[in-house]
Design a protein around this motif. Structure first.
Motif, PDB file in Angstrom:
ATOM      1  N   ASN A 128      38.723 -30.194 -10.923  1.00 19.59           N
ATOM      2  CA  ASN A 128      39.256 -31.281 -11.740  1.00 19.59           C
ATOM      3  C   ASN A 128      40.658 -31.581 -11.231  1.00 19.59           C
ATOM      4  O   ASN A 128      41.643 -31.071 -11.739  1.00 19.59           O
ATOM      5  CB  ASN A 128      39.253 -30.874 -13.211  1.00 19.59           C
ATOM      6  CG  ASN A 128      39.630 -32.025 -14.107  1.00 19.59           C
ATOM      7  OD1 ASN A 128      39.336 -33.170 -13.801  1.00 19.59           O
ATOM      8  ND2 ASN A 128      40.276 -31.714 -15.216  1.00 19.59           N
ATOM      9  N   ARG A 146      20.091 -53.464 -13.784  1.00 18.59           N
ATOM     10  CA  ARG A 146      20.760 -52.179 -14.025  1.00 18.59           C
ATOM     11  C   ARG A 146      20.434 -51.686 -15.421  1.00 18.59           C
ATOM     12  O   ARG A 146      20.472 -52.423 -16.388  1.00 18.59           O
ATOM     13  CB  ARG A 146      22.254 -52.394 -13.891  1.00 18.59           C
ATOM     14  CG  ARG A 146      23.154 -51.191 -14.151  1.00 18.59           C
ATOM     15  CD  ARG A 146      24.562 -51.729 -14.150  1.00 18.59           C
ATOM     16  NE  ARG A 146      25.626 -50.772 -14.148  1.00 18.59           N
ATOM     17  CZ  ARG A 146      26.409 -50.534 -15.214  1.00 18.59           C
ATOM     18  NH1 ARG A 146      26.156 -51.120 -16.368  1.00 18.59           N
ATOM     19  NH2 ARG A 146      27.426 -49.708 -15.111  1.00 18.59           N
ATOM     20  N   MET A 181      41.986 -46.198  -3.966  1.00 20.42           N
ATOM     21  CA  MET A 181      41.821 -46.977  -5.189  1.00 20.42           C
ATOM     22  C   MET A 181      42.570 -48.289  -5.098  1.00 20.42           C
ATOM     23  O   MET A 181      43.496 -48.440  -4.307  1.00 20.42           O
ATOM     24  CB  MET A 181      42.258 -46.170  -6.414  1.00 20.42           C
ATOM     25  CG  MET A 181      43.734 -45.896  -6.546  1.00 20.42           C
ATOM     26  SD  MET A 181      44.071 -44.834  -7.995  1.00 20.42           S
ATOM     27  CE  MET A 181      44.266 -46.052  -9.266  1.00 20.42           C
ATOM     28  N   SER A 182      42.114 -49.232  -5.898  1.00 18.82           N
ATOM     29  CA  SER A 182      42.839 -50.486  -5.998  1.00 18.82           C
ATOM     30  C   SER A 182      44.078 -50.245  -6.832  1.00 18.82           C
ATOM     31  O   SER A 182      43.982 -49.919  -8.013  1.00 18.82           O
ATOM     32  CB  SER A 182      41.981 -51.563  -6.659  1.00 18.82           C
ATOM     33  OG  SER A 182      42.841 -52.599  -7.122  1.00 18.82           O
ATOM     34  N   MET A 183      45.235 -50.373  -6.220  1.00 18.39           N
ATOM     35  CA  MET A 183      46.478 -50.163  -6.953  1.00 18.39           C
ATOM     36  C   MET A 183      46.744 -51.323  -7.918  1.00 18.39           C
ATOM     37  O   MET A 183      47.684 -51.283  -8.702  1.00 18.39           O
ATOM     38  CB  MET A 183      47.632 -50.005  -5.958  1.00 18.39           C
ATOM     39  CG  MET A 183      47.705 -48.607  -5.392  1.00 18.39           C
ATOM     40  SD  MET A 183      48.152 -47.449  -6.713  1.00 18.39           S
ATOM     41  CE  MET A 183      47.786 -45.904  -5.942  1.00 18.39           C
ATOM     42  N   GLN A 184      45.910 -52.360  -7.829  1.00 18.71           N
ATOM     43  CA  GLN A 184      46.084 -53.488  -8.750  1.00 18.71           C
ATOM     44  C   GLN A 184      45.272 -53.327 -10.027  1.00 18.71           C
ATOM     45  O   GLN A 184      45.491 -54.022 -10.987  1.00 18.71           O
ATOM     46  CB  GLN A 184      45.712 -54.789  -8.048  1.00 18.71           C
ATOM     47  CG  GLN A 184      46.819 -55.228  -7.091  1.00 18.71           C
ATOM     48  CD  GLN A 184      46.286 -56.101  -5.999  1.00 18.71           C
ATOM     49  OE1 GLN A 184      45.367 -55.703  -5.294  1.00 18.71           O
ATOM     50  NE2 GLN A 184      46.844 -57.278  -5.857  1.00 18.71           N
ATOM     51  N   SER A 185      44.272 -52.408 -10.002  1.00 16.63           N
ATOM     52  CA  SER A 185      43.471 -52.252 -11.224  1.00 16.63           C
ATOM     53  C   SER A 185      43.177 -50.796 -11.559  1.00 16.63           C
ATOM     54  O   SER A 185      42.832 -50.480 -12.682  1.00 16.63           O
ATOM     55  CB  SER A 185      42.137 -52.994 -11.057  1.00 16.63           C
ATOM     56  OG  SER A 185      41.323 -52.308 -10.121  1.00 16.63           O
ATOM     57  N   GLY A 186      43.312 -49.909 -10.586  1.00 16.98           N
ATOM     58  CA  GLY A 186      42.961 -48.511 -10.815  1.00 16.98           C
ATOM     59  C   GLY A 186      41.528 -48.200 -10.447  1.00 16.98           C
ATOM     60  O   GLY A 186      41.097 -47.061 -10.562  1.00 16.98           O
ATOM     61  N   ASP A 200      37.727 -25.852 -14.173  1.00 10.73           N
ATOM     62  CA  ASP A 200      37.335 -25.572 -15.556  1.00 10.73           C
ATOM     63  C   ASP A 200      36.149 -24.607 -15.633  1.00 10.73           C
ATOM     64  O   ASP A 200      35.515 -24.282 -14.628  1.00 10.73           O
ATOM     65  CB  ASP A 200      37.068 -26.865 -16.331  1.00 10.73           C
ATOM     66  CG  ASP A 200      35.704 -27.428 -16.039  1.00 10.73           C
ATOM     67  OD1 ASP A 200      35.290 -27.380 -14.867  1.00 10.73           O
ATOM     68  OD2 ASP A 200      35.049 -27.910 -16.968  1.00 10.73           O
ATOM     69  N   GLU A 245      20.849 -39.446 -13.759  1.00 11.06           N
ATOM     70  CA  GLU A 245      20.904 -38.678 -15.014  1.00 11.06           C
ATOM     71  C   GLU A 245      19.753 -39.105 -15.922  1.00 11.06           C
ATOM     72  O   GLU A 245      19.714 -40.261 -16.344  1.00 11.06           O
ATOM     73  CB  GLU A 245      22.229 -38.937 -15.733  1.00 11.06           C
ATOM     74  CG  GLU A 245      23.351 -37.997 -15.364  1.00 11.06           C
ATOM     75  CD  GLU A 245      23.201 -36.598 -15.969  1.00 11.06           C
ATOM     76  OE1 GLU A 245      22.466 -36.435 -16.949  1.00 11.06           O
ATOM     77  OE2 GLU A 245      23.840 -35.676 -15.435  1.00 11.06           O
ATOM     78  N   LEU A 272      28.056 -45.027  -9.894  1.00 11.08           N
ATOM     79  CA  LEU A 272      27.547 -45.184 -11.256  1.00 11.08           C
ATOM     80  C   LEU A 272      26.068 -45.559 -11.255  1.00 11.08           C
ATOM     81  O   LEU A 272      25.369 -45.342 -12.234  1.00 11.08           O
ATOM     82  CB  LEU A 272      28.339 -46.261 -12.009  1.00 11.08           C
ATOM     83  CG  LEU A 272      29.690 -45.827 -12.556  1.00 11.08           C
ATOM     84  CD1 LEU A 272      30.367 -46.986 -13.267  1.00 11.08           C
ATOM     85  CD2 LEU A 272      29.521 -44.651 -13.517  1.00 11.08           C
ATOM     86  N   ALA A 326      45.637 -41.633  -7.910  1.00  8.03           N
ATOM     87  CA  ALA A 326      45.597 -41.205  -9.307  1.00  8.03           C
ATOM     88  C   ALA A 326      45.518 -39.689  -9.406  1.00  8.03           C
ATOM     89  O   ALA A 326      46.213 -39.074 -10.202  1.00  8.03           O
ATOM     90  CB  ALA A 326      44.404 -41.836 -10.014  1.00  8.03           C
ATOM     91  N   MET A 327      44.663 -39.079  -8.579  1.00 10.46           N
ATOM     92  CA  MET A 327      44.422 -37.648  -8.711  1.00 10.46           C
ATOM     93  C   MET A 327      45.003 -36.857  -7.546  1.00 10.46           C
ATOM     94  O   MET A 327      44.852 -35.636  -7.473  1.00 10.46           O
ATOM     95  CB  MET A 327      42.912 -37.393  -8.784  1.00 10.46           C
ATOM     96  CG  MET A 327      42.300 -38.108  -9.986  1.00 10.46           C
ATOM     97  SD  MET A 327      40.553 -38.426  -9.753  1.00 10.46           S
ATOM     98  CE  MET A 327      39.886 -36.873 -10.302  1.00 10.46           C
ATOM     99  N   PRO A 330      24.504 -42.335 -13.781  1.00 11.17           N
ATOM    100  CA  PRO A 330      23.885 -42.558 -15.093  1.00 11.17           C
ATOM    101  C   PRO A 330      22.929 -43.753 -15.102  1.00 11.17           C
ATOM    102  O   PRO A 330      22.042 -43.824 -15.933  1.00 11.17           O
ATOM    103  CB  PRO A 330      25.075 -42.838 -16.012  1.00 11.17           C
ATOM    104  CG  PRO A 330      26.194 -43.251 -15.112  1.00 11.17           C
ATOM    105  CD  PRO A 330      25.950 -42.594 -13.793  1.00 11.17           C
ATOM    106  N   PHE A 331      23.141 -44.694 -14.179  1.00  9.59           N
ATOM    107  CA  PHE A 331      22.309 -45.903 -14.146  1.00  9.59           C
ATOM    108  C   PHE A 331      21.435 -45.931 -12.898  1.00  9.59           C
ATOM    109  O   PHE A 331      21.760 -45.314 -11.880  1.00  9.59           O
ATOM    110  CB  PHE A 331      23.188 -47.162 -14.135  1.00  9.59           C
ATOM    111  CG  PHE A 331      24.117 -47.278 -15.310  1.00  9.59           C
ATOM    112  CD1 PHE A 331      23.649 -47.651 -16.561  1.00  9.59           C
ATOM    113  CD2 PHE A 331      25.472 -46.997 -15.174  1.00  9.59           C
ATOM    114  CE1 PHE A 331      24.515 -47.762 -17.655  1.00  9.59           C
ATOM    115  CE2 PHE A 331      26.345 -47.099 -16.252  1.00  9.59           C
ATOM    116  CZ  PHE A 331      25.862 -47.477 -17.495  1.00  9.59           C
TER     117      PHE A 331
END
Lengths: 219, 509
Positions: free
Chosen positions: B231, B137, B306-311, B237, B167, B384, B264-265, B128-129
């Motif tokens: 997903n 940015r 992933m960072s298990m300390q922040s997600g 989907d 995007e 991003l 997470a996924m 998007p950026f």
């Protein structure tokens, strides 16, 4: 408070910090049986425990799954205490309605926010993904939350925020409600442009900001 | 006074530089892919994927038609939950999906072959950026999109034009795809990717290509490749599968990719995430083969830690590299082309973190034998942000891929015995016949790295790599000249687009 009672509060505190749901529930029940008031269980064990969990998380010592276990333990205790607290008129920490906007099925970021919110003691009503404005409105009317969170992961779906805000306004549910928007493509400027009250760049920031706005003493 | 040199030397220099940057339209590997698991381990993962599909199944969300297609092919249906008898999806894919296919470009010299033993590099996708060192940015616009299409055209190490280069947030959601697809056609002549945000937009993409290539041609030939993400965990989907159906029906290629943030996924372990990726991808790939047996399909994997300390997702870490090697081997066993990797990083600027995380993804990408590499150039901030300087630096490094996959030359020239005989002890090789015959092509050379002496570097302004890359993209855009496009077709396309755009109102929902 007698010795046995304060011993129990210590154990309950430890159970939440350790994230042991079963002990948290049984200690909460025992506490009530020992005539400890629901407010005391909440104020002298559960909330301080969450404060420590928050500290441990912020310092990087606790990982997300540990935060989740503590949050779940806390919520299990709250399921028992909530009706009792309501009877005495004591206000719970706060209620949060959360959902990913219509057209969007991404939920990891939202779920992490939920974990952090519950870990801070908030009650979270998660509406899931692909949530329409009408569903948000119904949930607000039903649950009377302190705050609403709308999440979007795509530039194509973050554009739902503004029309959703319009519908919320028209439905008259914005009074006393803090509306957050968030998600990967969202910025502070974009949030303002949508008419949301606040933007949280990550889950911790959300909890911090919400506590401040609601005047919830943290720790 | 020194005499000015004649034009001869300058011309020779120009030619040499041109030769140096001349890249193949796609890479052909001689290097054997690196594998990190033996057959026994891979069989266990395949078995586990089968169990996932048979026991747990997948959710097919908002798409009853797909559920019926799966039922017809032998799946067990329970509401929106679809379960597959062991081996069903594998068989569907193995029976009809091609091992390799050609994605045709409007310039036939730019067509790419996707599948072993080849590798194709494409720019980053979906940000998007955008950012650059001076402008910072910001939300991307269609002009940024055009710029990256232009840069991709001018970058020989990128074999493919890519898809959602960024995007275009300034355009209405329901009409962005027209300008994006048109930009790929107009500003580049390499193959490109289609819209997947809604089946109708996929259809528009196909229709635009029918104007460009001819409808009959497209029945026999693949000109589009489009990305459909699962997903995760275990869910597909309507938008993604529906778009996949449109493309497969039109004999166009679909890139089926479970997008996984492990922890997470998917499970936190390599073998767990690999089995889940295989299960999800098998469902998507089997779907394309039910829709049209033989339609080209790519097995994709995007797996980050992933960072298990922040997600937060993390990149350039060892575990995703192991996943990449493992899933590449699974795709080879299945007999379909494989997509993964790129130059991935969580860094916000093209700094040291960006460089090492990108390289820690790119080297495994090349060594694992990935056939189609999305996110080769430009990726920042976990996807991003599309970075202008990062694009230049990544594309530069991607140029090294060609030399790496060529492997070790064991011909007589490669063995170089003549050179050693001629030179003998105590002398240098710079003047040997062998060196003279081979020096120009012996070593890949970066167009961005500074290898000068300290004094030279200082004299030229003590520039770091970001500053040099900034100058490069600006110069490239200034020098850009569009590839010729048949005027009648261009007109027809523009007219079709404006009619289609006028036929329904702008909408952002």
């Amino acid at each position: 408070m007698n010795e046995k009672q304060s011993e129990l509060l210590d154990e309950l505190y430890a159970a939440v910090v350790e994230g042991i749901g079963k002990s948290t529930v049984s200690l909460t029940v025992s506490g009530l049986e020992m005539n400890i008031a629901a407010e005391d269980l909440l104020g002298n064990a559960l909330i301080p425990a969450l404060g420590e969990v928050g500290d441990l998380f912020e310092s990087g010592e606790y990982f997300v799954p540990e935060m989740l276990m503590s949050a779940r333990a806390m919520q299990a205790a709250m399921d028992i205490l909530r009706p009792l607290l309501a009877e005495t008129g004591a206000k719970p920490i706060g209620k949060f309605v959360m959902g990913t906007v219509q057209g969007d099925i991404h939920d990891i970021g939202k779920n992490i926010c939920n974990i952090m919110l519950e870990g801070a003691g908030f009650e979270v009503i998660d509406l899931g993904v692909n949530v329409s404005a009408a569903t948000f409105i119904e949930a607000i009317q039903e649950h009377r939350p302190d705050a609403l969170g709308m999440s979007a992961f795509l530039t194509t779906t973050m554009l739902r925020f503004a029309p959703n805000m319009k519908e919320l306004r028209e439905a008259g549910v914005l009074d006393g409600l803090v509306v957050y928007v968030g998600g990967a493509p969202v910025t502070q400027e974009f949030a303002e442009h949508c008419g949301a009250d606040a933007y949280a760049p990550h889950a911790n920031a959300l909890v911090r900001d919400l506590k401040e706005r609601l005047g919830v003493a943290s720790r | 006074m020194r005499r000015r040199r004649s034009g001869g030397r300058a011309a020779r220099q120009a030619e040499r530089v041109a030769n140096h940057i001349e890249q193949q339209p796609f890479l052909t590997r001689r290097l054997k892919p690196v594998e990190v698991l033996g057959n026994e381990g891979l069989e266990i993962i395949e078995h586990n994927a089968d169990i996932m599909l048979e026991e747990i199944g997948v959710e097919i969300v908002d798409y009853p038609e797909a559920i019926e297609l799966f039922r017809g092919a032998g799946a067990d249906i329970d509401g929106t939950r679809v379960r597959f008898p062991a081996g069903m999806c594998r068989e569907l894919v193995a029976n009809s999906a091609p091992r390799t296919f050609t994605q045709n470009a409007r310039n036939p010299d730019r067509s790419v072959v996707i599948g072993d033993p080849h590798t194709v590099f494409a720019p980053a996708y979906g940000s998007p950026f955008v950012s650059d060192v001076e402008g910072g940015r910001r939300y991307a616009t269609i002009e940024d999109f055009r710029n990256f299409a232009r840069l991709a055209y001018m970058t020989p190490s990128l074999h493919h034009g890519g898809g959602t280069l960024c995007e275009p947030v300034d355009l209405p959601v329901n009409k962005r795809h027209f300008d994006m697809v048109y930009s790929h056609i107009k500003y580049n002549d390499k193959p490109f990717m289609g819209s997947v945000t809604h089946p109708d937009r996929a259809m528009d993409t196909v229709d635009m290509c029918r104007i460009l290539f001819g409808a009959d041609y497209m029945e026999e030939n693949t000109v589009l490749l489009s990305l459909a993400n699962a997903n995760s965990p275990l869910s597909w989907d309507f938008n993604m599968l529906g778009s996949a159906k449109v493309y497969a029906e039109a004999n166009q290629a679909v890139l089926i990719t479970p997008f996984i943030l492990a922890g997470a996924m998917a499970p936190v372990t390599v073998a767990g995430a690999a089995a889940q990726t295989l299960a999800e991808a098998l469902v998507g790939m089997a779907f394309t083969q039910i829709v049209r047996p033989g339609a080209p399909v790519i097995f994709g994997s995007f797996a980050s830690s992933m960072s298990m300390q922040s997600g937060a997702p993390t990149f350039g870490t060892p575990e995703p590299a192991l996943m990449l090697y493992t899933i590449a081997a699974l795709a080879r066993r299945l007999g379909v082309p494989f997509r993964s990797g790129g130059n991935l990083t969580a860094s916000k600027t093209p700094d040291a973190q960006a460089a090492y995380e990108s390289m820690a993804t790119f080297v495994p990408t090349v060594m694992a034998g990935v056939n189609f590499v999305l996110h080769t150039a430009g990726w920042l901030e976990g996807g991003l942000t599309m970075g202008y300087e990062k694009f230049i630096l990544d594309a530069d490094q991607a140029g090294a891929g060609q030399a790496l996959v060529a492997g070790v030359d064991m011909s007589e020239t490669g063995q170089a015995m003549d050179a050693v005989r001629e030179t003998g002890p105590g002398n240098h090789f710079l003047g040997s016949a062998h060196t003279l015959a081979n020096f120009e092509t012996a070593f890949w050379k970066s167009g961005q790295a500074d290898n000068n002496s300290f004094e030279q570097w200082e004299e030229e302004g003590s520039q770091d790599s970001i500053t040099r890359a900034s100058q490069t993209w600006k110069r490239m855009l200034k020098e850009y000249e569009p590839p010729p496009l048949d005027e009648a077709k261009d007109e027809e396309l523009c007219e079709w687009i404006s009619l289609r755009k006028a036929s329904f109102p702008d909408s952002n929902v």
